[in-house]
Scaffold this motif. Structure first.
Motif, PDB file in Angstrom:
ATOM      1  N   ALA A 128      -1.657  28.138   8.817  1.00  0.00           N
ATOM      2  CA  ALA A 128      -0.997  29.103   7.936  1.00  0.00           C
ATOM      3  C   ALA A 128       0.419  29.428   8.414  1.00  0.00           C
ATOM      4  O   ALA A 128       1.306  29.660   7.591  1.00  0.00           O
ATOM      5  N   ASP A 129       0.643  29.398   9.726  1.00  0.00           N
ATOM      6  CA  ASP A 129       1.970  29.736  10.238  1.00  0.00           C
ATOM      7  C   ASP A 129       2.902  28.532  10.347  1.00  0.00           C
ATOM      8  O   ASP A 129       4.087  28.700  10.646  1.00  0.00           O
ATOM      9  N   ALA A 130       2.425  27.320  10.090  1.00  0.00           N
ATOM     10  CA  ALA A 130       3.268  26.122  10.163  1.00  0.00           C
ATOM     11  C   ALA A 130       2.680  25.013   9.295  1.00  0.00           C
ATOM     12  O   ALA A 130       2.292  23.952   9.794  1.00  0.00           O
ATOM     13  N   PRO A 131       2.587  25.243   7.964  1.00  0.00           N
ATOM     14  CA  PRO A 131       1.957  24.229   7.103  1.00  0.00           C
ATOM     15  C   PRO A 131       2.769  22.943   7.015  1.00  0.00           C
ATOM     16  O   PRO A 131       3.973  22.933   7.256  1.00  0.00           O
ATOM     17  N   LEU A 132       2.070  21.873   6.662  1.00  0.00           N
ATOM     18  CA  LEU A 132       2.667  20.555   6.512  1.00  0.00           C
ATOM     19  C   LEU A 132       2.759  20.233   5.025  1.00  0.00           C
ATOM     20  O   LEU A 132       1.941  20.688   4.227  1.00  0.00           O
ATOM     21  N   THR A 133       3.730  19.420   4.647  1.00  0.00           N
ATOM     22  CA  THR A 133       3.881  19.004   3.257  1.00  0.00           C
ATOM     23  C   THR A 133       3.492  17.542   3.142  1.00  0.00           C
ATOM     24  O   THR A 133       3.880  16.721   3.982  1.00  0.00           O
TER      25      THR A 133
END
Length: 189
Positions: free
Chosen positions: A146-151
């Motif tokens: 949640a604090d560093a999502p990936l695309t």
């Protein structure tokens, strides 16, 4: 299989796991943050459409992967005869368990996953060492911690440590079609 048959099987699995762990219905409901009536309805098989959030909360408190409370995946030869697999729904996702197995102390679960646009699915932390792998076939998503999502977009693949809160979001107008592989180490009590 009908929705009711799936609900009864889910209820029997939850009840068996709860009793094996020596937990009362009230205690498990409290720990999982679900109402006692909700848990009682699940165990009785009368609550036919539990959300993935509810199932994950209960499975997490029982110390088991989600697949442990879901009915066995339908084999490909039975799927052609009309047996339906269990599909669960959450705030943004719908998933179907395709395969689950345990080897060398690790449980592997494979799901067909759809992420609906316009919503965010937040998943609680899984046991330490759990890793998720998402392969996208259509659409674009933001997933992972949640604090560093990936695309990731169609044709792409990402993985993340799932022992922290993590999210699933379709970033475009289209629904995301993907597979989700979850590898969880055996939880020892």
């Amino acid at each position: 299989m009908s929705e009711l048959v799936h609900a009864v099987e889910i209820g029997m699995r939850i009840q068996r796991l709860r009793r094996e762990r020596g937990l009362s219905l009230s205690e498990l409901a409290h720990r999982a943050g679900v109402g006692k009536a909700t848990l009682s309805g699940l165990e009785a098989g009368t609550r036919t459409n539990p959300t993935v959030e509810t199932l994950y909360s209960i499975a997490g408190q029982l110390g088991v992967p989600l697949a442990a409370v879901l009915p066995e995946p339908v084999a490909a030869d039975h799927a052609q005869t009309g047996d339906a697999a269990t599909t669960f729904h959450g705030a943004a996702v719908s998933g179907t368990l395709l395969e689950a197995f345990t080897d060398a102390g690790v449980t592997t679960e494979l799901y067909r996953l759809r992420i609906r646009p316009g919503r965010t699915q937040t998943s609680p932390p899984h046991p330490p060492g759990t890793v998720e792998y998402l392969t996208v076939f259509a659409g674009h998503a933001r997933v992972g911690p949640a604090d560093a999502p990936l695309t990731v977009g169609a044709g792409g693949h990402v993985r993340w440590a799932a022992d922290v809160p993590h999210i699933y979001v379709a970033t475009g107008e289209a629904e995301v079609v993907a597979t989700l592989l979850i590898r969880s180490p055996e939880v020892r009590s």
